[in-house]
Design an enzyme around this catalytic site. Structure first.
Site, PDB file in Angstrom:
ATOM      1  N   LYS A  21       0.846  -1.208   0.000  1.00 16.04           N
ATOM      2  CA  LYS A  21       0.000   0.000   0.000  1.00 16.04           C
ATOM      3  C   LYS A  21       0.873   1.246   0.000  1.00 16.04           C
ATOM      4  O   LYS A  21       2.051   1.192   0.382  1.00 16.04           O
ATOM      5  CB  LYS A  21      -0.940   0.043   1.202  1.00 16.04           C
ATOM      6  CG  LYS A  21      -0.279   0.047   2.606  1.00 16.04           C
ATOM      7  CD  LYS A  21       0.157   1.389   3.145  1.00 16.04           C
ATOM      8  CE  LYS A  21       0.762   1.281   4.550  1.00 16.04           C
ATOM      9  NZ  LYS A  21       1.588   2.395   4.982  1.00 16.04           N
ATOM     10  N   ASP A 146      -2.826  -1.749  10.624  1.00 19.83           N
ATOM     11  CA  ASP A 146      -3.066  -1.672   9.174  1.00 19.83           C
ATOM     12  C   ASP A 146      -3.710  -2.936   8.600  1.00 19.83           C
ATOM     13  O   ASP A 146      -4.073  -2.966   7.423  1.00 19.83           O
ATOM     14  CB  ASP A 146      -1.730  -1.487   8.423  1.00 19.83           C
ATOM     15  CG  ASP A 146      -1.171  -0.089   8.595  1.00 19.83           C
ATOM     16  OD1 ASP A 146      -1.881   0.786   9.120  1.00 19.83           O
ATOM     17  OD2 ASP A 146      -0.012   0.120   8.189  1.00 19.83           O
TER      18      ASP A 146
HETATM   19  O1  C5P Z   1      -0.357  -1.307  15.137  1.00 22.43           O
HETATM   20  P1  C5P Z   1       1.055  -1.514  14.748  1.00 22.43           P
HETATM   21  O2  C5P Z   1       1.695  -2.642  15.498  1.00 22.43           O
HETATM   22  O3  C5P Z   1       1.261  -1.617  13.281  1.00 22.43           O
HETATM   23  O4  C5P Z   1       1.825  -0.180  15.180  1.00 22.43           O
HETATM   24  C1  C5P Z   1       3.224  -0.139  15.335  1.00 22.43           C
HETATM   25  C2  C5P Z   1       3.609   1.039  16.214  1.00 22.43           C
HETATM   26  O5  C5P Z   1       3.388   2.279  15.524  1.00 22.43           O
HETATM   27  C3  C5P Z   1       2.825   1.186  17.507  1.00 22.43           C
HETATM   28  O6  C5P Z   1       3.390   0.427  18.533  1.00 22.43           O
HETATM   29  C4  C5P Z   1       2.926   2.678  17.783  1.00 22.43           C
HETATM   30  O7  C5P Z   1       4.182   3.006  18.360  1.00 22.43           O
HETATM   31  C5  C5P Z   1       2.920   3.280  16.377  1.00 22.43           C
HETATM   32  N1  C5P Z   1       1.572   3.713  15.957  1.00 22.43           N
HETATM   33  C6  C5P Z   1       0.985   4.844  16.540  1.00 22.43           C
HETATM   34  N2  C5P Z   1      -0.246   5.229  16.119  1.00 22.43           N
HETATM   35  C7  C5P Z   1      -0.908   4.560  15.151  1.00 22.43           C
HETATM   36  C8  C5P Z   1      -0.344   3.410  14.555  1.00 22.43           C
HETATM   37  C9  C5P Z   1       0.908   3.017  14.987  1.00 22.43           C
HETATM   38  O8  C5P Z   1       1.579   5.485  17.409  1.00 22.43           O
HETATM   39  N3  C5P Z   1      -2.111   4.981  14.759  1.00 22.43           N
END
Ligand code: C5P
Length: 304
Positions: A21, A146
């Site tokens: 993406k 995501d």
């Molecule tokens: O949800 P995911 O594991 O992909 O997110 C990775 C990291 O990115 C989270 O631990 C956080 O530090 C950051 N993040 C965030 N806000 C979001 C998505 C991700 O702060 N909306």
């Protein structure tokens, strides 16, 4: 945990395409109590794919991958997706996951999340064909912000921490040139190094949504926006250089994807994207990954 429903025994391996993406638009609304950031983003799948082949096995979840740098145990999102779905479906079986990696890793292109969504789609077909899309979305959101988007694909407006997905009407396929410099970026560090939110975004959400629906690459190019470009990561020098390079070679607009370091440009057509791709290969660092292609529209590329 739900009672096991109609379980389909699949003797042959299932192959699933998992698209990358780009974030056409990404704004932040501040930090939440759970540590995540409230985001408003338009995500768009592109025709660059990993491939997953899944095959049922007696009990264990096991995984192999052609990319040496990736863990193949419970640290891998695919493994976790398989475990979560198996648990939710109430089945005791195992699966062998073979991952062919083509999307650069830790690059802002969502490859790991897309692979996990691919595993969920494939295993639902095998183990829980009656599971609702809503339940699948909930499992996906627990594994990563995501992942619900990749269960849908196409063009979508995503809010919350990214896991609330609203499909946008299919507009047109746009030509894109994607460039990834060889710098691994840790998303949490990018979010952590952001300055406190200041002014409202220079691009208004309504204007952006109109541009993406227009089917006009010129309009879309002008409205691309990613507030994460305001982070202070060491990849930002290269990101700025590559954006200038793309614009200097005729892209109609360029932006960073996710937390970077990938940069993409919108071009008039595929020939233009390929021409710029050749220039990048010739004139910039040999380590850059380059993909000239098209955005995916409709459901065509959502499912295998
Ligand atoms: O949800 P995911 O594991 O992909 O997110 C990775 C990291 O990115 C989270 O631990 C956080 O530090 C950051 N993040 C965030 N806000 C979001 C998505 C991700 O702060 N909306």
């Amino acid at each position: 945990m739900r009672p096991p429903s109609r379980i389909v025994t699949v003797k042959h391996p299932i192959a699933i395409r998992c698209p990358a993406k780009v974030n056409l638009y990404l704004d932040l609304k501040g930090k939440r109590d759970d540590g995540y950031h409230e985001i408003r983003t338009v995500m768009q799948t592109v025709d660059l794919y990993d491939e997953i082949i899944i095959k049922e096995s007696p009990r264990e979840i096991s995984m192999e991958c052609d990319h040496a740098g990736l863990p193949t145990d419970e640290r891998n999102l695919c493994w976790r997706a398989a475990d979560a779905l198996r648990h939710a479906a109430g089945v005791q079986r195992g699966v062998r996951i073979h991952l062919v990696k083509r999307i650069p890793i830790a690059a802002g292109l969502g490859g790991g999340s897309s692979d996990a969504a691919g595993v969920l789609r494939g295993l639902r077909e095998m183990w829980a064909p009656d599971m609702s899309s809503r339940e699948l979305d909930e499992i996906a959101a627990k594994i990563g912000s995501d992942i619900p988007f990749f269960l849908h694909g196409g063009t979508a407006f995503c809010t919350g921490r990214g896991e609330t997905v609203r499909a946008l009407p299919d507009a047109a396929a746009y030509a894109v040139i994607v460039v990834t410099p060889p710098i691994a970026v840790a998303t949490p560090e990018v979010y952590a190094s952001l300055d406190p939110l200041g002014a409202p975004p220079p691009v208004r959400e309504e204007d952006f949504l109109r541009a993406v629906a227009s089917g006009d690459p010129r309009k879309l190019g002008q409205e691309l926006y990613n507030r994460l470009e305001a982070n202070r990561g060491r990849h930002m020098g290269e990101v700025k250089k590559l954006k200038l390079f793309l614009m200097g070679h005729g892209a109609l607009g360029a932006s960073m994807s996710g937390s970077g370091p990938s940069v993409f440009g919108i071009t008039k057509n595929l020939d233009e994207a390929q021409r710029i791709g050749r220039a990048i290969r010739k004139e910039t660092g040999a380590g850059n990954f380059v993909h000239a292609g098209m955005t995916n529209i409709a459901a065509a590329d959502r499912m295998r």
